[in-house]
Scaffold this motif. Structure first.
Motif, PDB file in Angstrom:
ATOM      1  N   MET A  69      32.384-135.869 -45.049  1.00 39.71           N
ATOM      2  CA  MET A  69      31.311-136.269 -45.954  1.00 39.71           C
ATOM      3  C   MET A  69      29.984-135.699 -45.475  1.00 39.71           C
ATOM      4  N   LEU A  70      29.737-135.742 -44.172  1.00 41.76           N
ATOM      5  CA  LEU A  70      28.527-135.136 -43.622  1.00 41.76           C
ATOM      6  C   LEU A  70      28.489-133.643 -43.932  1.00 41.76           C
ATOM      7  N   ALA A  71      29.650-133.007 -43.793  1.00 44.01           N
ATOM      8  CA  ALA A  71      29.730-131.567 -44.058  1.00 44.01           C
ATOM      9  C   ALA A  71      29.408-131.261 -45.519  1.00 44.01           C
ATOM     10  N   SER A  72      29.852-132.122 -46.438  1.00 47.03           N
ATOM     11  CA  SER A  72      29.590-131.872 -47.856  1.00 47.03           C
ATOM     12  C   SER A  72      28.106-132.023 -48.173  1.00 47.03           C
ATOM     13  N   LEU A  73      27.444-132.997 -47.529  1.00 46.47           N
ATOM     14  CA  LEU A  73      26.007-133.165 -47.737  1.00 46.47           C
ATOM     15  C   LEU A  73      25.253-131.949 -47.197  1.00 46.47           C
ATOM     16  N   TYR A  74      25.680-131.483 -46.034  1.00 45.69           N
ATOM     17  CA  TYR A  74      25.056-130.289 -45.447  1.00 45.69           C
ATOM     18  C   TYR A  74      25.256-129.078 -46.358  1.00 45.69           C
ATOM     19  N   THR A  75      26.464-128.922 -46.908  1.00 48.82           N
ATOM     20  CA  THR A  75      26.771-127.783 -47.754  1.00 48.82           C
ATOM     21  C   THR A  75      25.947-127.814 -49.037  1.00 48.82           C
ATOM     22  N   VAL A  76      25.689-128.994 -49.563  1.00 49.56           N
ATOM     23  CA  VAL A  76      24.815-129.131 -50.736  1.00 49.56           C
ATOM     24  C   VAL A  76      23.422-128.609 -50.405  1.00 49.56           C
ATOM     25  N   LEU A  77      22.870-129.043 -49.263  1.00 55.54           N
ATOM     26  CA  LEU A  77      21.528-128.608 -48.879  1.00 55.54           C
ATOM     27  C   LEU A  77      21.486-127.108 -48.598  1.00 55.54           C
ATOM     28  N   ALA A  78      22.536-126.588 -47.963  1.00 53.23           N
ATOM     29  CA  ALA A  78      22.581-125.162 -47.640  1.00 53.23           C
ATOM     30  C   ALA A  78      22.597-124.313 -48.907  1.00 53.23           C
ATOM     31  N   HIS A  79      23.380-124.711 -49.883  1.00 52.88           N
ATOM     32  CA  HIS A  79      23.460-123.936 -51.129  1.00 52.88           C
ATOM     33  C   HIS A  79      22.194-124.094 -51.964  1.00 52.88           C
ATOM     34  N   ALA A  80      21.576-125.264 -51.903  1.00 54.19           N
ATOM     35  CA  ALA A  80      20.319-125.453 -52.628  1.00 54.19           C
ATOM     36  C   ALA A  80      19.264-124.504 -52.080  1.00 54.19           C
ATOM     37  N   SER A  81      19.213-124.380 -50.753  1.00 54.21           N
ATOM     38  CA  SER A  81      18.253-123.481 -50.118  1.00 54.21           C
ATOM     39  C   SER A  81      18.582-122.015 -50.427  1.00 54.21           C
ATOM     40  N   LYS A  82      19.851-121.686 -50.331  1.00 54.22           N
ATOM     41  CA  LYS A  82      20.298-120.313 -50.551  1.00 54.22           C
ATOM     42  C   LYS A  82      20.019-119.849 -51.978  1.00 54.22           C
ATOM     43  N   GLY A  86      17.789-121.241 -54.108  1.00 53.13           N
ATOM     44  CA  GLY A  86      16.459-121.597 -54.580  1.00 53.13           C
ATOM     45  C   GLY A  86      16.459-122.742 -55.570  1.00 53.13           C
ATOM     46  N   VAL A  87      17.443-123.636 -55.422  1.00 51.89           N
ATOM     47  CA  VAL A  87      17.540-124.791 -56.320  1.00 51.89           C
ATOM     48  C   VAL A  87      16.732-125.951 -55.729  1.00 51.89           C
ATOM     49  N   LYS A  88      15.721-126.373 -56.447  1.00 54.29           N
ATOM     50  CA  LYS A  88      14.892-127.484 -55.982  1.00 54.29           C
ATOM     51  C   LYS A  88      15.513-128.800 -56.426  1.00 54.29           C
ATOM     52  N   ILE A  89      15.830-129.625 -55.454  1.00 54.00           N
ATOM     53  CA  ILE A  89      16.424-130.924 -55.768  1.00 54.00           C
ATOM     54  C   ILE A  89      15.643-132.027 -55.066  1.00 54.00           C
ATOM     55  N   SER A  90      15.369-133.070 -55.791  1.00 49.89           N
ATOM     56  CA  SER A  90      14.691-134.242 -55.244  1.00 49.89           C
ATOM     57  C   SER A  90      15.521-135.461 -55.597  1.00 49.89           C
ATOM     58  N   GLU A  91      15.093-136.614 -55.129  1.00 49.96           N
ATOM     59  CA  GLU A  91      15.805-137.846 -55.462  1.00 49.96           C
ATOM     60  C   GLU A  91      15.828-138.050 -56.977  1.00 49.96           C
ATOM     61  N   ALA A  92      14.685-137.768 -57.614  1.00 50.14           N
ATOM     62  CA  ALA A  92      14.595-137.913 -59.074  1.00 50.14           C
ATOM     63  C   ALA A  92      15.531-136.941 -59.782  1.00 50.14           C
ATOM     64  N   ASP A  93      15.666-135.720 -59.230  1.00 49.28           N
ATOM     65  CA  ASP A  93      16.561-134.725 -59.826  1.00 49.28           C
ATOM     66  C   ASP A  93      18.012-135.205 -59.763  1.00 49.28           C
ATOM     67  N   PHE A 117      24.909-123.717 -58.243  1.00 56.99           N
ATOM     68  CA  PHE A 117      24.999-122.943 -57.004  1.00 56.99           C
ATOM     69  C   PHE A 117      25.735-121.614 -57.133  1.00 56.99           C
ATOM     70  N   ASN A 118      26.111-121.208 -58.328  1.00 56.06           N
ATOM     71  CA  ASN A 118      26.837-119.952 -58.519  1.00 56.06           C
ATOM     72  C   ASN A 118      28.086-119.879 -57.651  1.00 56.06           C
ATOM     73  N   ILE A 119      28.813-120.978 -57.614  1.00 60.32           N
ATOM     74  CA  ILE A 119      30.057-121.053 -56.853  1.00 60.32           C
ATOM     75  C   ILE A 119      30.986-122.004 -57.600  1.00 60.32           C
ATOM     76  N   SER A 120      32.279-121.712 -57.557  1.00 62.90           N
ATOM     77  CA  SER A 120      33.231-122.594 -58.235  1.00 62.90           C
ATOM     78  C   SER A 120      33.420-123.868 -57.411  1.00 62.90           C
ATOM     79  N   ALA A 121      33.840-124.922 -58.044  1.00 63.76           N
ATOM     80  CA  ALA A 121      34.063-126.185 -57.337  1.00 63.76           C
ATOM     81  C   ALA A 121      35.109-126.037 -56.223  1.00 63.76           C
ATOM     82  N   PRO A 122      36.270-125.387 -56.493  1.00 60.93           N
ATOM     83  CA  PRO A 122      37.256-125.223 -55.417  1.00 60.93           C
ATOM     84  C   PRO A 122      36.695-124.461 -54.216  1.00 60.93           C
ATOM     85  N   ASP A 123      35.901-123.426 -54.486  1.00 64.46           N
ATOM     86  CA  ASP A 123      35.318-122.647 -53.389  1.00 64.46           C
ATOM     87  C   ASP A 123      34.287-123.468 -52.618  1.00 64.46           C
TER      88      ASP A 123
END
Length: 300
Positions: free
Chosen positions: A67-80, A82-89, A44-50
């Motif tokens: 925990m909900l916020a962290s899941l949302y943040t994962v999806l937001a950064h994936a979209s931002k 262009g990281v394609k993530i699936s269950e298999a990924d 995601f081009n971001i440091s873990a602390p950030d």
């Protein structure tokens, strides 16, 4: 050999040996860091602390579960990004998660201890982390159940929102699932139904929980209050300070360095707990048999 299971997915044994359940948190308990730091965040081009600062700020600003916020943040950064993530990924990335010393050989070693002592050992994960990543880890095959947060995926395999979220408070539900043998999370009724203590599959006194921080406190406290065993593990001075306080506050029964190698302190503690559980079970059976004999003598 096919393993027999009840309707809730719990194993059915052909003998009456005691069952000992060892339940584990994952991040900083079996693995030195949060699993996302080995897998998703580096993309995601971001440091873990950030990343965690952003996620926690989002939770605070919106009155949202962290925990909900962290899941949302994962999806937001994936979209931002262009990281394609699936269950298999996610599952593939799980193999990158690092583990503490001795973890990979721990489960087979402890299972052998159980065999020698005369108990069945079962391992469970109860974690706020991402289930799909844990599923892909090197140790996933050792667990009866992995209870963790997970995503809901659309027909194209894209994660679109949370399917299951586990936080500090909700972890306790899964402790009761292990206790009652109600392992299927789709069944929301059986776990809440009244069940006599002597009918429960694994008594709380036969359950061990291993965790590392304040997020494990509700689960640890319930277990210690019910006669079970809670162990705080640490890897550095800050962690030692945390688990030391948990011991003084009677939230854990023991603490040890997160070193799972044979002969280390954690191994010594767990091995002796298993032996103690077996001894108590044996004495209880002797006592019950003697009570029956005493009742017979009384009637003569």
């Amino acid at each position: 050999m096919e393993i027999k299971r009840n309707k809730q997915g719990a194993k059915m044994y052909d003998d009456d040996l005691p069952i000992v359940a060892i339940c584990y948190d994952f991040d900083r308990t079996l693995s030195p860091r949060e699993m996302q730091e080995y897998t998703i965040i580096p993309q995601f081009n971001i440091s873990a602390p950030d990343f965690w600062k952003e996620s926690n700020t989002f939770a605070t600003q919106n009155g949202m579960d962290k925990m909900l916020a962290s899941l949302y943040t994962v999806l937001a950064h994936a979209s931002k990004n262009g990281v394609k993530i699936s269950e298999a990924d996610f599952t593939t990335l799980g193999s990158k998660v690092e583990l503490f010393a001795g973890v990979e050989t721990w489960f087979e070693h402890i299972n052998k201890v159980g065999e020698q002592v005369g108990v069945h050992i079962e391992h469970y994960i109860i974690s706020a982390g991402i289930k799909e990543i844990i599923d892909g880890s090197k140790i996933s095959k050792h667990f009866e159940q992995i209870y963790a947060s997970s995503f809901y995926y659309d027909t194209y395999g894209k994660p679109i929102w949370a399917k299951q979220v586990i936080n500090a408070a909700s972890k306790t539900q899964y402790l009761f699932r292990v206790n009652k043998g109600c392992l299927d999370i789709r069944d929301e009724h059986s776990v809440h139904d009244y069940m006599q203590e002597d009918k429960r599959r694994i008594p709380f006194g036969n359950i061990i929980y291993i965790g590392d921080s304040e997020t494990d406190i509700p689960t640890m406290k319930i277990l210690t209050n019910q006669g079970g065993y809670s162990i705080g593990v640490y890897s550095d001075q800050n962690g030692l300070n945390t688990v030391s306080k948990l011991l003084l506050h009677k939230r854990v029964t023991h603490f040890a360095k997160a070193d799972y190698r044979k002969g280390q302190e954690l191994d010594t503690i767990i091995t002796n707990i298993i032996k103690n559980i077996r001894a108590k079970e044996t004495l209880e059976r002797i006592t019950n048999a003697q009570k029956k004999e005493a009742e017979k003598l009384k009637k003569k």
